[in-house]
Write an enzyme that holds these catalytic residues in place. Sequence first.
Site, PDB file in Angstrom:
ATOM      1  N   TYR A  93       0.826  -1.210   0.000  1.00 20.47           N
ATOM      2  CA  TYR A  93       0.000   0.000   0.000  1.00 20.47           C
ATOM      3  C   TYR A  93       0.862   1.263   0.000  1.00 20.47           C
ATOM      4  O   TYR A  93       1.516   1.578   1.003  1.00 20.47           O
ATOM      5  CB  TYR A  93      -0.960   0.011   1.207  1.00 20.47           C
ATOM      6  CG  TYR A  93      -1.943  -1.153   1.250  1.00 20.47           C
ATOM      7  CD1 TYR A  93      -2.249  -1.895   0.103  1.00 20.47           C
ATOM      8  CD2 TYR A  93      -2.567  -1.518   2.434  1.00 20.47           C
ATOM      9  CE1 TYR A  93      -3.139  -2.955   0.141  1.00 20.47           C
ATOM     10  CE2 TYR A  93      -3.469  -2.583   2.484  1.00 20.47           C
ATOM     11  CZ  TYR A  93      -3.737  -3.298   1.326  1.00 20.47           C
ATOM     12  OH  TYR A  93      -4.618  -4.352   1.383  1.00 20.47           O
ATOM     13  N   HIS A 145       0.015 -11.811   0.988  1.00 24.34           N
ATOM     14  CA  HIS A 145      -1.029 -10.968   0.373  1.00 24.34           C
ATOM     15  C   HIS A 145      -1.835 -11.713  -0.705  1.00 24.34           C
ATOM     16  O   HIS A 145      -3.060 -11.639  -0.754  1.00 24.34           O
ATOM     17  CB  HIS A 145      -0.378  -9.719  -0.235  1.00 24.34           C
ATOM     18  CG  HIS A 145      -1.290  -8.551  -0.347  1.00 24.34           C
ATOM     19  ND1 HIS A 145      -0.879  -7.259  -0.201  1.00 24.34           N
ATOM     20  CD2 HIS A 145      -2.624  -8.468  -0.609  1.00 24.34           C
ATOM     21  CE1 HIS A 145      -1.902  -6.440  -0.364  1.00 24.34           C
ATOM     22  NE2 HIS A 145      -2.973  -7.146  -0.603  1.00 24.34           N
TER      23      HIS A 145
END
Length: 333
Positions: free
Chosen positions: A58, A117
């Site tokens: 992110y 992830h």
Amino acid sequence: MEYVLLGSSNLRASVIAFGAWQIGDTSFWGKSDEKEVKEVIDYAIDIGVNLFDTAEMYGSGESETQLGRMIAKEKRSKIIIATKVSPQNCTKELLIRSCEESLKRLNTDYIDLYQIHWPPKDVSFEEIIPIMKKLQEQGKIRFIGISNFGIQNMQEWIEKGGTMVSNQIGYNLLFRSPEYEIIPFCRDNNIGVLVYMPLMQGLLAGCWSSVEEIPLLRRRTRHFSKNRPGTRHDEEGCERLTIETVQAIHALSEHLEIPIATLSLSWLKWQKGVSSIIVGCRSKKQLESNLEALLKPLDPEVLSLLNEITYPLKRYMGKNADMWENEKNARIR
Ligand SMILES: NC(=O)c1ccc[n+]([C@@H]2O[C@H](COP(=O)([O-])OP(=O)(O)OC[C@H]3O[C@@H](n4cnc5c(N)ncnc54)[C@H](OP(=O)(O)O)[C@@H]3O)[C@@H](O)[C@H]2O)c1
């Protein structure tokens, strides 16, 4: 605040969690007001929201950095920090380095929940699992989590000796694919389910009424036509059905006098197998309104109505739990 134990761990996570992708990833979400973000984080902790989800991906680490900066040292022990390693960093050489860099950015000695992830394509689970276990033995991470794993991925992870306390998946009223296989598998195997995109990035918060109004980056899922820029699935999409479904949920929410975001989160809260709902929000006002979903249980009749309204979309989306890729190229297996 209500709490649940994540899988077999002793992590007591709040049923509404804080999604921190919004803070720091300006290329996707635009700029956030720093003062407002600090205020919402402090408020979240004070009210008992204790699970904070971020990822090295992110904003190329900026979300972790900001979270690390904004969580006061004395509050660290009260919260669960969940971050994620990107699939391309899961090799022997890169995984330890990724974890250490996340620790630095998060300004902490330990990560409570370290998640893969997405299932990596080019690194075997045999390579990843011992490194994750080593990080755990060293105390750098407390528990191992996965994200975007389908049942084949989970079965393989378990067969190769891997453990996980949670699987983080995309799930909401407009995307119910995880109901077919993933959630039942997690329930049967005592794996916590962390839900991401519970508000379909704003579509289930009543932010827009037509596809054209939705920001470009938030209309790349299989709901939208392959002709929309940024899509990767090469499918026709189901834009009309999606908008009609949102309109029907909206009409019900107006009839019940419950804001659509609250209704959408409430529905998720009552789905069996869901442990915690990670909502992205950037202001205290949004968080306050989202927490209303916890106030009272939804009437079973309303739950059934919502299931009915969203069933055609569920059928269209099918079992493929990858919101962005077609069945053939799905990364969630
Ligand atoms: N594991 C994964 O692959 C994965 C993928 C996606 C997300 N995530 C995680 O899950 C978290 C949540 O997912 P998400 O942020 O993508 O989607 P989301 O939670 O469905 O949507 C968040 C957005 O909805 C809007 N919103 C939230 N509450 C609202 C309210 N009460 N009223 C009006 N609008 C409201 C805000 O938009 P504005 O900011 O425009 O106001 C907010 O940024 C992320 O922060 C991230 O931590 C994980």
